[in-house]
Scaffold this active site. Sequence first.
Site: not given
Length: 224
Positions: A31-33
């Site tokens: 996931v990016s965050k």
Amino acid sequence: MTTTAEWADADSPLAAVPTNSSGARIGYARVSKKGQLLDRQIAALNAADCVRVFADKKSGKTAEREELGKCLDYLRPADTLVVPSLDRLGRSIQDLISIVSDLRRRGIGFQSLHEALDTTTPGGRLVFHVFAALAEFIRELIVQGTHEGLAAARARGERIGRPPVMTEEQIRHARELLAQPDNTITSIARLLGISRTTLYKHVPELAAGRDSLVAGSLALPGPR
């Protein structure tokens, strides 16, 4: 009839990955965050019979993805790397192709659940080969367009490359200041906001001493 595995080059994405029932299915999620959850991706990988899942919470643009590095090191020949979707693995199409091609050379399969892409099957290898060919085609178009743009800019007389550190006006001003013996090279460089090295680079006659600069200023006609 010649099969894909027989005519494909050893480094080609079309070459078959050795199948072995003892190989493990290893998952990778990202996931990016930090606030985003990995639960859905991990559940999909577990449902795909992955015996171990590595996961990163970092942007795909970040080169250092520790868990991905650990995952790639953990994989062994005959294993299969499984990801929820292609964009979870590669930062770009070129990065994705590089990773999957390296896996193939190591005898490791690759599967993306969302795109139903599986390089352990002939159809999956063909699709991935199309991806690789398309990426190379786009790269060549970009290179060709760049070269044509540079040629057109040169034809218009435009400067190509980084702009000079010192402008012509600054160089002229530097020579005027250097012609005055009381001005030190360090003080002139500080006044112009540059380093001594930059000053020597743009005023090459300075390397031979300041006498020539002083003499040159005296020989110049005064203002009218």
